[in-house]
Design a protein around this motif. Structure first.
Motif, mmCIF file in Angstrom:
data_model
loop_
_atom_site.group_PDB
_atom_site.id
_atom_site.type_symbol
_atom_site.label_atom_id
_atom_site.label_comp_id
_atom_site.label_asym_id
_atom_site.label_seq_id
_atom_site.Cartn_x
_atom_site.Cartn_y
_atom_site.Cartn_z
ATOM 1 N N ARG A 65 7.244 -15.295 56.143
ATOM 2 C CA ARG A 65 6.762 -14.325 54.478
ATOM 3 C C ARG A 65 7.988 -15.623 54.368
ATOM 4 N NH1 ARG A 65 9.628 -9.378 54.986
ATOM 5 N NH2 ARG A 65 9.726 -9.368 52.384
ATOM 6 N N LEU A 66 9.303 -16.227 54.784
ATOM 7 C CA LEU A 66 10.407 -17.030 54.500
ATOM 8 C C LEU A 66 9.222 -18.375 54.046
ATOM 9 C CD1 LEU A 66 13.748 -18.241 54.858
ATOM 10 C CD2 LEU A 66 11.279 -19.339 54.779
ATOM 11 N N LEU A 67 8.266 -19.069 55.100
ATOM 12 C CA LEU A 67 7.241 -19.974 53.631
ATOM 13 C C LEU A 67 6.533 -19.654 53.425
ATOM 14 C CD1 LEU A 67 6.213 -21.555 57.822
ATOM 15 C CD2 LEU A 67 8.070 -21.952 55.878
ATOM 16 N N ALA A 68 5.735 -18.513 52.611
ATOM 17 C CA ALA A 68 5.131 -17.915 51.972
ATOM 18 C C ALA A 68 5.702 -17.572 50.398
ATOM 19 C CB ALA A 68 3.733 -16.919 52.315
ATOM 20 N N ASP A 69 7.204 -17.206 50.903
ATOM 21 C CA ASP A 69 7.815 -17.127 49.181
ATOM 22 C C ASP A 69 8.159 -18.144 48.855
ATOM 23 O OD1 ASP A 69 9.028 -15.181 48.083
ATOM 24 O OD2 ASP A 69 11.030 -15.513 48.753
ATOM 25 N N LEU A 70 8.101 -19.180 49.716
ATOM 26 C CA LEU A 70 8.237 -20.255 49.196
ATOM 27 C C LEU A 70 7.274 -21.180 48.441
ATOM 28 C CD1 LEU A 70 10.870 -22.810 52.011
ATOM 29 C CD2 LEU A 70 11.734 -21.616 49.777
ATOM 30 N N GLU A 71 5.579 -21.178 48.887
ATOM 31 C CA GLU A 71 5.298 -21.503 48.739
ATOM 32 C C GLU A 71 4.927 -20.500 47.079
ATOM 33 O OE1 GLU A 71 1.146 -22.744 50.464
ATOM 34 O OE2 GLU A 71 1.671 -20.494 50.629
ATOM 35 N N ASP A 72 4.780 -19.596 46.583
ATOM 36 C CA ASP A 72 4.339 -18.750 46.049
ATOM 37 C C ASP A 72 5.315 -18.992 44.607
ATOM 38 O OD1 ASP A 72 2.329 -17.532 47.370
ATOM 39 O OD2 ASP A 72 3.748 -15.313 48.047
ATOM 40 N N HIS A 73 6.796 -19.489 45.275
ATOM 41 C CA HIS A 73 7.853 -19.882 44.074
ATOM 42 C C HIS A 73 7.830 -21.349 43.616
ATOM 43 C CE1 HIS A 73 8.342 -15.656 44.883
ATOM 44 N NE2 HIS A 73 8.399 -15.563 43.103
ATOM 45 N N GLY A 74 6.547 -22.057 43.624
ATOM 46 C CA GLY A 74 6.779 -23.918 43.560
ATOM 47 C C GLY A 74 7.096 -24.763 44.869
ATOM 48 N N GLY A 75 8.103 -24.075 46.293
ATOM 49 C CA GLY A 75 8.141 -24.100 47.356
ATOM 50 C C GLY A 75 10.418 -24.642 47.682
ATOM 51 N N GLU A 76 10.807 -23.838 46.518
ATOM 52 C CA GLU A 76 12.395 -24.730 46.407
ATOM 53 C C GLU A 76 12.787 -22.924 45.397
ATOM 54 O OE1 GLU A 76 14.814 -26.426 43.196
ATOM 55 O OE2 GLU A 76 13.539 -27.594 44.330
#
Length: 173
Positions: A65-76
């Protein structure tokens, strides 16, 4: 009131709900109690299945979930933003990030907006992990709900949203 279909493996029944309500001298609606009990049982089973599913990819549900959330928000994102979007504590985010950072899937760097804080960034290795697991992950998720029609899924999403709104009743003071 008709008996609802079983959900398998020790799922609560309407008769059990009725007996418990009677035993305690309450006037609760047995069907409402059954729906809540089955939802809680399904949530527990889904949580266990989710952990087994993500373990195939060397992750936990939280790490995914953390990785996917980062990916969904420009990686940062900042740790506090991650905690808010994932619905967990900052301490939980710190633990997740520590593990993901050891694997090279995320990195920390100073924030350009707030020189005192750090942001968590998705590394190329982390993005590759997500891309690699996506075909199997999404196929399995689709298969999980494959027994529902498009209309049933739409109804389920509506019902689920309303149920989620009621979750606070379990923890309200």
């Amino acid at each position: 009131m008709t008996q609802q279909p079983e959900t398998g493996r020790g799922a609560p029944t309407l008769d059990q709900a009725r007996r418990q309500i009677t035993r305690y001298g309450l006037t609760a609606d047995p069907q409402a109690i059954l729906v809540a009990a089955r939802l809680m049982a399904a949530g527990a089973r889904l949580g266990q299945a989710g952990e087994a599913h993500f373990a195939r990819f060397g992750l936990s549900t939280g790490r995914y979930r953390l990785l996917a959330d980062l990916e969904d928000h420009g990686g940062e994102k900042s740790p506090s933003q991650l905690a808010a979007s994932l619905g967990v504590s900052r301490a939980t985010v710190t633990g997740l990030v520590d593990g993901l950072e050891r694997e090279g899937l995320v990195a920390r760097r100073p924030s350009t907006e707030d020189g005192r804080g750090n942001v968590v960034i998705l590394t190329a290795r982390g993005a590759d992990r997500l891309r690699g697991l996506a075909p199997e992950h999404f196929a399995r998720m689709q298969a999980m709900v494959g027994g529902l029609s498009v209309e049933e899924r739409a109804t389920f999403l509506d019902l689920l949203a309303r149920l989620v709104e009621g979750i606070d009743a379990l923890t309200a003071d």
